[in-house]
Design an enzyme around this catalytic site. Structure first.
Site, PDB file in Angstrom:
ATOM      1  N   ASP A  53       0.817  -1.209   0.000  1.00 46.44           N
ATOM      2  CA  ASP A  53       0.000   0.000   0.000  1.00 46.44           C
ATOM      3  C   ASP A  53       0.857   1.268   0.000  1.00 46.44           C
ATOM      4  O   ASP A  53       1.860   1.356   0.720  1.00 46.44           O
ATOM      5  CB  ASP A  53      -0.865  -0.023   1.274  1.00 46.44           C
ATOM      6  CG  ASP A  53      -1.856   1.119   1.344  1.00 46.44           C
ATOM      7  OD1 ASP A  53      -2.801   1.115   0.540  1.00 46.44           O
ATOM      8  OD2 ASP A  53      -1.681   2.004   2.197  1.00 46.44           O
ATOM      9  N   GLU A  66       1.750  -0.244  -4.878  1.00 45.10           N
ATOM     10  CA  GLU A  66       0.800   0.809  -5.217  1.00 45.10           C
ATOM     11  C   GLU A  66       1.502   2.159  -5.219  1.00 45.10           C
ATOM     12  O   GLU A  66       1.853   2.682  -4.163  1.00 45.10           O
ATOM     13  CB  GLU A  66      -0.358   0.870  -4.206  1.00 45.10           C
ATOM     14  CG  GLU A  66      -1.420   1.860  -4.669  1.00 45.10           C
ATOM     15  CD  GLU A  66      -2.201   2.547  -3.552  1.00 45.10           C
ATOM     16  OE1 GLU A  66      -3.348   2.957  -3.800  1.00 45.10           O
ATOM     17  OE2 GLU A  66      -1.660   2.692  -2.438  1.00 45.10           O
ATOM     18  N   HIS A 103     -10.747  -0.020  -5.332  1.00 47.93           N
ATOM     19  CA  HIS A 103     -11.633   0.480  -4.273  1.00 47.93           C
ATOM     20  C   HIS A 103     -11.442   1.971  -4.006  1.00 47.93           C
ATOM     21  O   HIS A 103     -12.100   2.510  -3.119  1.00 47.93           O
ATOM     22  CB  HIS A 103     -11.373  -0.321  -3.001  1.00 47.93           C
ATOM     23  CG  HIS A 103      -9.978  -0.096  -2.485  1.00 47.93           C
ATOM     24  ND1 HIS A 103      -8.849  -0.472  -3.187  1.00 47.93           N
ATOM     25  CD2 HIS A 103      -9.535   0.505  -1.364  1.00 47.93           C
ATOM     26  CE1 HIS A 103      -7.781  -0.125  -2.513  1.00 47.93           C
ATOM     27  NE2 HIS A 103      -8.157   0.468  -1.398  1.00 47.93           N
ATOM     28  N   ASP A 104     -10.530   2.600  -4.712  1.00 44.99           N
ATOM     29  CA  ASP A 104     -10.280   4.033  -4.496  1.00 44.99           C
ATOM     30  C   ASP A 104     -10.793   4.904  -5.633  1.00 44.99           C
ATOM     31  O   ASP A 104     -10.750   6.130  -5.531  1.00 44.99           O
ATOM     32  CB  ASP A 104      -8.768   4.291  -4.375  1.00 44.99           C
ATOM     33  CG  ASP A 104      -8.159   3.669  -3.134  1.00 44.99           C
ATOM     34  OD1 ASP A 104      -8.860   3.590  -2.104  1.00 44.99           O
ATOM     35  OD2 ASP A 104      -6.980   3.261  -3.198  1.00 44.99           O
TER      36      ASP A 104
END
Ligand code: GLC
Length: 534
Positions: free
Chosen positions: A207, A271, A332-333
């Site tokens: 992340d 990410e 999901h963002d």
């Protein structure tokens, strides 16, 4: 010309497809309205029928859920909301039995402010863990040490009255940044990787890696002349001193060494929302970094043939020797692809994603064409929307529960879902689409099945054929087999030259032309894509 390598010579993550599960919204098994691990286990066969190779699960760790699991309270536990460690072990075993790999989310940039490490760190300036986080004295005027801004709005510095210093948080104040310059932090965080690798996970999605390290001298970020009212407030500055610092690569290489010390092809995906040239550094010197630094550029490139062709060319040309490409259309963002491009064009986008060279990542629900669900203010959950309301930054609309059938809880829950299901769930759901041979789900299955039987589509070479008006055409080839992908990104009919000998249509986005012979040219309907080949 050298013969092409056999498919077996590629790692699973090169020929395979990753599917992202946002566990809160995948399948609830106990009626609390929140998805969980037993629920996910019960739905694994959906992934098998769909035809993907790996499941990446967004965070399942104990967490106060200030940022829905991206605020981790214990890196080696399972949140009771999601189940138990036994549920997790069962899930991994069940996935492996089905030939599916399991990828966990790893959140190294920050922990929760409730993590015992932070609780200790903030307890006193003399605590042994004080330097596990980024603590600094106030500026001479008593204000924050620098002008750095939080991604989720406001200053990135939070004042701690008790110990008279500020701590840094790239995201929420409930997500204090870990100090990766501390060897002890590094060791503890690498141990967390080992914990899950020992339990059999096949890799991690790492992340927010571009935020891992900040400028040691705390230099102010310069103002962004391109910022306009309505844009995210964090963009008021250009984040040159808070993102993408050179030291990050050493930390990534350390993560990679841990992963590589395990048997099997374990995978690290990173990410990092960065321009292509900066992103390439995340493959690491001599590929010592991420095998797959996420390529998010399809999310922001104008949906036009020339722009997409240029993006693909630029990305392919920038890859380091041996670096493997990858593509993302949703997560999901971000706003859902069927909302960004419209439902008809989302089919063409699916064909693009699954026929480009490199590893695709699918986001749960995109395979049935879920759209963003409008969330009324009183139901908003996302802290970003709460902190910076009304700018369209909130991520709840793309995080609503997966509709499995047309019943009131959509087969997702017997209780009250944590986010509303949305008005389409009774029609747009897995059961309805499984029964409809022309559905979006049927298209995804057809594309994934074709990808499996035609290695040209997964590991083959890529060559741009043309990008004229609304039509993008490219060739994929492997082991003497050539396939062409013809995508009509527009709303007009198009005639496309396709001088591919003996070819016929292997799949159309409309799913009604299989086997149609191709005689020199192909007629594409509005919003239609086709794959042609032998
Ligand atoms: C990543 C996640 C996002 C989260 C943020 C902070 O961007 O994808 O959901 O809010 O990191 O952890």
């Amino acid at each position: 010309m050298a013969a092409d390598r056999n498919l077996d010579d590629f790692a699973w993550w090169q020929s395979g497809v990753v599917y992202q599960v946002y566990p809160r919204s995948f399948q609830d098994s106990n009626g609390d309205g929140v998805g969980d691990l037993p629920g996910l286990l019960a739905r694994l066969d959906h992934l098998v029928t769909l035809g993907v190779d790996a499941v990446w699960i967004s965070p399942i760790y104990p967490s106060p859920m200030a940022d829905f699991g991206y605020d981790v309270e214990d890196y080696t536990g399972v949140h009771p909301l999601f189940g138990t460690m036994e549920d997790f072990d069962r899930l991994v075993a069940a996935a492996h039995e089905r030939g599916l790999k399991v990828i966990l989310d790893y959140v190294p940039n920050h922990s929760s402010d409730r993590h015992p490490w932070f609780v200790a760190s903030r307890s006193s300036r003399d605590d042994a863990k004080r330097d596990w986080y980024v603590w600094r004295d106030p500026a001479p005027d008593g204000g924050p040490p620098s002008n750095w801004l939080s991604e989720f709005g406001g200053s990135a510095w939070e004042w701690d009255e008790a110990t008279g210093q500020y701590y840094y948080h790239a995201y929420l104040k409930e997500q204090p940044d870990l100090n990766w310059r501390s060897p002890e932090v590094r060791a503890a965080m690498l141990d967390a990787l080992r914990f899950w690798l020992d339990r059999g996970v096949d890799g991690f999605r790492v992340d927010a890696i571009h935020h891992l390290i900040e400028d040691e001298q705390l230099r102010d970020n310069p103002p962004n002349p391109g910022w306009r009212e309505g844009m995210s407030p964090t963009r008021r500055v250009i984040r040159i001193h808070t993102m993408d610092q050179p030291e990050v690569h050493d930390a990534i290489a350390a993560m990679r060494r841990v992963v590589d010390s395990y048997s099997g092809d374990r995978l690290l995906i990173g990410e990092a929302y960065l321009p292509i040239d900066q992103l390439m550094a995340y493959y690491g010197t001599d590929l010592s970094g991420f095998q797959l630094p996420f390529n998010f550029h399809l999310l922001s490139t104008p949906w036009e043939a020339k722009a997409l062709a240029a993006l693909i060319d630029q990305y392919e040309a920038a890859l380091p020797p041996g670096g493997w490409p990858n593509w993302v259309l949703g997560n999901h963002d971000r706003s859902r692809v069927a909302s960004r491009l419209g439902k008809a064009q989302a089919r063409v986008a699916a064909m693009l994603l699954l026929t480009l060279r490199g590893t695709p990542t699918l986001y749960q629900g995109d395979e049935i064409g879920m759209t963003d669900v409008p969330i009324p203010p009183h139901l908003v959950q996302d802290p970003w929307e709460k902190n910076v309301p009304g700018l369209g930054l909130g991520r709840d609309p793309a995080r609503t529960p997966m509709p499995w059938d047309g019943t009131p809880g959509a087969g997702f829950t017997s209780g009250k879902p944590w986010l509303p299901l949305g008005p389409e769930a009774t029609r747009v759901n897995v059961t309805a689409q499984a029964a409809d041979p022309g559905s979006k789900l049927a298209l995804y299955k057809a594309l994934l099945a074709l990808r499996r039987v035609e290695p040209a589509l997964s590991v083959g070479s890529y060559r741009r054929v043309s990008a004229e008006d609304d039509v993008l055409v490219y060739e994929r080839a492997h082991g003497g087999r050539r396939l062409w992908v013809l995508l009509n990104l527009g709303r007009d009919l198009a005639m496309v030259d396709a001088p591919v000998e003996g070819a016929h249509i292997r799949v159309s986005t409309h799913l009604d032309r299989d086997g149609e012979p191709v005689a020199g040219s192909v007629r594409l309907r509005p919003n239609e894509g086709v794959v042609i080949g032998p």
